[in-house]
Design an enzyme around this catalytic site. Structure first.
Site, PDB file in Angstrom:
ATOM      1  N   PHE A  39     -51.512 -10.168  11.660  1.00 31.24           N
ATOM      2  CA  PHE A  39     -50.431  -9.937  12.589  1.00 31.24           C
ATOM      3  C   PHE A  39     -50.731 -10.519  13.957  1.00 31.24           C
ATOM      4  O   PHE A  39     -49.900 -10.518  14.820  1.00 31.24           O
ATOM      5  CB  PHE A  39     -50.138  -8.433  12.712  1.00 31.24           C
ATOM      6  CG  PHE A  39     -49.926  -7.778  11.387  1.00 31.24           C
ATOM      7  CD1 PHE A  39     -49.035  -8.303  10.485  1.00 31.24           C
ATOM      8  CD2 PHE A  39     -50.661  -6.655  11.026  1.00 31.24           C
ATOM      9  CE1 PHE A  39     -48.844  -7.706   9.243  1.00 31.24           C
ATOM     10  CE2 PHE A  39     -50.480  -6.049   9.800  1.00 31.24           C
ATOM     11  CZ  PHE A  39     -49.570  -6.592   8.908  1.00 31.24           C
ATOM     12  N   TRP A  89     -42.762  -8.352  15.468  1.00 32.19           N
ATOM     13  CA  TRP A  89     -44.135  -8.537  15.959  1.00 32.19           C
ATOM     14  C   TRP A  89     -45.124  -8.460  14.803  1.00 32.19           C
ATOM     15  O   TRP A  89     -46.112  -9.186  14.770  1.00 32.19           O
ATOM     16  CB  TRP A  89     -44.473  -7.465  16.997  1.00 32.19           C
ATOM     17  CG  TRP A  89     -45.851  -7.602  17.561  1.00 32.19           C
ATOM     18  CD1 TRP A  89     -46.228  -8.363  18.631  1.00 32.19           C
ATOM     19  CD2 TRP A  89     -47.059  -6.994  17.080  1.00 32.19           C
ATOM     20  NE1 TRP A  89     -47.583  -8.251  18.850  1.00 32.19           N
ATOM     21  CE2 TRP A  89     -48.120  -7.422  17.907  1.00 32.19           C
ATOM     22  CE3 TRP A  89     -47.343  -6.125  16.027  1.00 32.19           C
ATOM     23  CZ2 TRP A  89     -49.434  -7.010  17.719  1.00 32.19           C
ATOM     24  CZ3 TRP A  89     -48.655  -5.714  15.838  1.00 32.19           C
ATOM     25  CH2 TRP A  89     -49.679  -6.149  16.676  1.00 32.19           C
ATOM     26  N   HIS A  90     -44.860  -7.595  13.834  1.00 33.31           N
ATOM     27  CA  HIS A  90     -45.794  -7.419  12.725  1.00 33.31           C
ATOM     28  C   HIS A  90     -45.740  -8.567  11.721  1.00 33.31           C
ATOM     29  O   HIS A  90     -46.701  -8.747  10.958  1.00 33.31           O
ATOM     30  CB  HIS A  90     -45.528  -6.097  12.010  1.00 33.31           C
ATOM     31  CG  HIS A  90     -46.110  -4.912  12.723  1.00 33.31           C
ATOM     32  ND1 HIS A  90     -45.431  -4.231  13.709  1.00 33.31           N
ATOM     33  CD2 HIS A  90     -47.324  -4.304  12.608  1.00 33.31           C
ATOM     34  CE1 HIS A  90     -46.196  -3.249  14.162  1.00 33.31           C
ATOM     35  NE2 HIS A  90     -47.346  -3.268  13.522  1.00 33.31           N
ATOM     36  N   GLY A  91     -44.664  -9.320  11.678  1.00 27.03           N
ATOM     37  CA  GLY A  91     -44.641 -10.429  10.741  1.00 27.03           C
ATOM     38  C   GLY A  91     -43.328 -11.181  10.756  1.00 27.03           C
ATOM     39  O   GLY A  91     -42.266 -10.614  11.016  1.00 27.03           O
TER      40      GLY A  91
END
Length: 464
Positions: free
Chosen positions: A464, A319-321
Site C-alpha cells: 500500500f 489510498w489502500h489500493g
C-alpha cells in the site's frame, strides 16, 4: 529488506546501532539519515531511480517548507505547489495504470498500460511530507532549519516503509535533543521482540491457512472452512501490521524517539466507528486533520457531514489500493459507519455483547472485500460464506474444516488471546523480571528459527 529477516536482525541493525552508538550526539541525525537511505536503497536496488526520487522529495519539501514559513504573502501558492508535487508522484506510480485501464474500458480505446512498479513506502512518505508543509502553513510548527534533520525525520527507517505516519510536530524536539539511555535500548529491544513475535509466530502462521484456502480454490471449500479462512486472514492482517508497528516503536525507542502507537486493540470494538478509531490510528488522524476537518467536519449540518464522511472513506479506500474492490470496501465502511451514527450505534454501545457479536460478523466480511481484488472470485467466496445463497455445483469435501482446524487451532487461540488486553496486563507485571527476559528470548529465537526455515512473508501493508 524487512524487519523480520535474518539480514536485518543480524547484519543491518547491529552494524547501524554500533555506528550510531559511537557517533557524537550532534551527528546522530546524520547517521540516521544515511543509514535510512542505505536501508531504503537495499529495497529498491532494481530501480535505483526511486532512490533519487525519494531524495528529491525530501529536498523539495524542505525548500517548500522554508518558502511557506517565510513568504507569508505567497504561502498558499507554495503550499499548493507542494501538495501538487507530492501527490503527482503518488498518483503517477500508484494510480496511472488503474485510470488507463478504466479509461480503455469506458472509451473502448487501447492506450498502453505499462506495469509500473510502486516505489516502496511512497504512500507513507508522501503523507508525511504533505502533513509537514500543511502544519508549517497552519503555523502549528516552524519550518525545519536543518536539511539533515528533515531528512532524518522523513527517511527514519523504523517507520519509513509502512508507518506509523509520524507528524513532524511529534518528533521535532526529539530531532534536536533526545536522551539516549540503556533503559530505552532495553525497552526498545523488548518492544521489537514482541512485534517480531506477532508477525512471525502468529500472522505468518495464520497466513498459511489463507494460502491453503486459495490453493484449494474458493469454489471447492465448505462454508465452515470459508469462515475459518477469512477469520485467519483478519488475524493475519492485524498481527502483521501491528507487529510491524511494534517493531517500529521498538527501533525508535532504541534511538530515543517516541514513535506513536498505531493500534489500540481494535478487535475489542463494538462498532465499526470505534474500530476505526483504534485501527491504524495515525492514518485516521491524517485524514481527520487534513481532509475531514478542512471540509467542515460535522459543523455544517447533517448533509455536509455525510458528504465529508463519504469523501474521507473514498480516499481511504483508494489510498489502500488502486482497484475497485478497495473503492467498494471504502463505500461499505462508509455505509456501516453512517448506519451506526444515525440508527444502531447507541444500541450497540449500550448492549456491548450484541456489539461484539455484530463485529464478529462484520470484521471478516469487510476484510473479505479488502483481501480479494477479483469481483468474480469475491462473489464465489461470499456465497461460500453464506451457503443459503444460490450456489453452483462444486465438489466440496464436507469435513475439510476438520483437517485445517487441527493444523491451525493453536494459532487461532493465540490470535484470540493476543487480541485482548490480557497479555499486555501480564507483561506490565513481569516486564522487569528475569522470567520476562527468558520468555522474550524464547520468542526471539523461535522467530529466528521460523525465519531460518523460510516460514516468513513480506509485510502485507508494504503493497500500500
Amino acid at each position: 529488506m524487512v524487519f523480520s529477516s535474518l539480514e536485518f536482525i543480524f547484519i543491518f541493525l547491529p552494524a547501524f546501532m554500533a555506528v550510531y552508538a559511537l557517533t557524537p550526539s550532534r551527528y546522530k541525525n546524520a547517521i540516521l539519515f544515511l543509514g535510512s537511505i542505505i536501508f531504503y536503497s537495499m529495497g529498491v536496488l532494481n530501480n535505483p531511480i526511486y532512490i533519487m526520487l525519494f531524495l528529491l522529495t525530501i529536498l523539495f519539501n524542505f525548500i517548500i517548507g522554508e518558502f511557506i514559513y517565510y513568504k507569508r504573502r505567497s504561502a498558499k501558492a507554495w503550499l499548493t505547489l507542494g501538495i501538487i508535487f507530492n501527490f503527482w508522484w503518488l498518483v503517477f506510480f500508484k494510480y496511472s495504470g488503474f485510470f488507463l485501464t478504466n479509461a480503455n474500458a469506458l472509451l473502448r480505446t487501447h492506450m498502453t498500460v505499462k506495469d509500473i512498479i510502486l516505489p516502496i513506502g511512497i504512500s507513507f512518505y508522501t503523507f508525511q511530507n504533505v502533513s509537514y508543509i500543511i502544519d508549517v502553513y497552519r503555523r502549528k510548527t516552524r519550518s525545519e532549519q536543518s536539511l539533515v534533520n528533515y531528512g532524518a525525520y522523513i527517511s527514519m527507517f523504523p517507520q519509513l516503509i509502512a508507518g506509523p505516519i509520524v507528524t513532524y510536530g511529534t518528533v521535532a524536539e526529539q530531532l534536536k535533543k533526545r536522551q539516549h539511555t540503556p533503559r530505552k535500548i532495553e525497552n526498545g529491544l523488548k518492544t521489537f521482540t514482541i512485534g517480531l513475535g506477532y508477525k512471525v509466530l502468529i500472522a505468518n502462521q495464520l497466513g498459511g491457512l489463507w494460502r491453503d484456502v486459495a490453493n484449494i480454490g474458493y469454489e471447492s471449500i465448505s462454508s465452515k472452512l470459508a469462515w475459518m479462512g477469512i477469520i485467519a486472514y483478519s488475524f493475519q492482517l492485524y498481527f502483521d501490521f501491528m507487529g510491524y508497528s511494534y517493531m517500529a516503536m521498538g527501533l525508535g525507542q532504541m534511538m530515543a524517539f517516541d514513535i506513536p502507537k498505531n493500534f489500540d486493540y481494535p478487535y475489542l470494538s463494538v462498532t465499526m466507528t470505534e474500530f476505526w478509531r483504534r485501527w491504524h490510528i495515525t492514518l485516521g488522524s491524517w485524514f481527520r486533520e487534513n481532509i475531514y476537518i478542512p471540509l467542515g467536519g460535522n459543523r455544517k449540518g447533517t448533509q455536509k457531514t455525510v458528504r465529508n464522511f463519504l469523501i474521507v472513506w473514498l480516499f481511504t479506500g483508494l489510498w489502500h489500493g488502486a482497484s475497485w474492490n478497495f473503492v467498494l470496501w471504502g463505500l461499505v465502511l462508509f455505509g456501516l459507519i453512517m448506519l451506526e451514527r444515525f440508527v444502531i450505534g447507541d444500541f450497540l454501545n449500550k448492549y456491548r455483547i450484541v456489539g461484539h457479536l455484530y463485529m464478529f460478523l462484520v470484521i471478516p466480511l469487510t476484510w473479505l472485500l479488502f483481501a480479494i481484488t477479483d469481483f468474480h472470485e469475491l462473489g464465489i467466496y461470499f456465497r461460500r460464506l453464506l451457503p443459503f445463497l444460490p450456489q453452483k455445483t462444486y465438489a466440496v469435501m464436507a469435513d475439510d474444516y476438520v483437517k485445517y482446524w487441527g493444523i491451525y487451532r493453536k494459532f487461532f487461540i493465540a490470535g484470540i488471546v493476543f487480541s485482548t488486553r490480557i497479555p499486555e496486563m501480564i507483561y506490565k507485571k513481569i516486564k522487569g523480571s528475569p522470567f520476562c527476559a527468558i520468555l522474550l528470548l524464547a520468542v526471539f529465537w523461535g522467530c529466528v528459527y521460523c525465519m531460518y526455515k523460510g516460514m516468513n512473508d513480506p509485510f502485507l501493508y508494504f503493497r500500500f
